[in-house]
Design an enzyme around this catalytic site. Sequence first.
Site, PDB file in Angstrom:
ATOM      1  N   ASP A  85       0.990  -1.202  -0.026  1.00  0.00           N
ATOM      2  CA  ASP A  85      -0.101  -0.116   0.070  1.00  0.00           C
ATOM      3  C   ASP A  85       0.865   1.051  -0.162  1.00  0.00           C
ATOM      4  OD1 ASP A  85      -1.891   2.122   0.751  1.00  0.00           O
ATOM      5  OD2 ASP A  85      -3.212   0.765   1.806  1.00  0.00           O
ATOM      6  N   HIS A 136      -3.007  -0.155  -2.443  1.00  0.00           N
ATOM      7  CA  HIS A 136      -4.153   0.289  -2.148  1.00  0.00           C
ATOM      8  C   HIS A 136      -5.336   0.434  -3.221  1.00  0.00           C
ATOM      9  CE1 HIS A 136      -5.732   3.762   0.663  1.00  0.00           C
ATOM     10  NE2 HIS A 136      -6.186   4.104  -0.307  1.00  0.00           N
TER      11      HIS A 136
END
Length: 232
Positions: free
Chosen positions: A170, A201
Amino acid sequence: MATNTEIPTLDGEGRIPAYVATPEGTARGAIIVQQEIFGVEAGIRRKTDEWAAKGYLAVAPDTFWRQQPGIELSPYVEAEMQAALDHMGRHDFDLGMRDIEAVIHWIRREKGIAKVGFVGFCMGGKIAYMTATRTDIDASVGYYGVMIDQMLGEKHAIARPLMLHIPTADHFVAPEAQKAMHDGLDDHPKVTLHDYEGLDHGFAAEIGSRRDEAGAGLADARTEAFFATHIG
């Protein structure tokens, strides 16, 4: 059936716009679907519709309604991405939690549904954590929540089940933040953390190139089973 609805704020002085999808027959429970920073756009509406198709009353409130109601922005357009980040930067999260409480009360009192779950994405993942620590929601799920590592001091208040989906690559949540989440929450009896190796993400976004089909399918299956257990 999906409709646009307005839900009274706790003080009765405002009305929160919300996209509401109603299941056929008696609802097995309710799910609040919390947007990313891009508004209640097509992907969030699709997720809301899918929960209704599974038998839940599904409600997607407009988080930024006090700033600019009805925004629909894209993460793939730089100017829109910046506008979305600006909206998040100006958002009053404490006041926003009162709006979440208002939605929970509306579902229980006006719709007569006792069990309410919450699922949020990105900024909504942070709000999922806050909902678990600050409200009496029955169960919460956060996907790639941001800044949760900065709120671990609230973990003692988590009294109902919480599940967090954490992509290890992420780019908004650094490895150090992910480690802090695990160090702080792995031993919490009400919290379940799932890592998704190499995913970034937005991997469960409904629309666009951020989506990873296998990862999204696994996370969504876990979420569905989680709500089946804790909501109905």
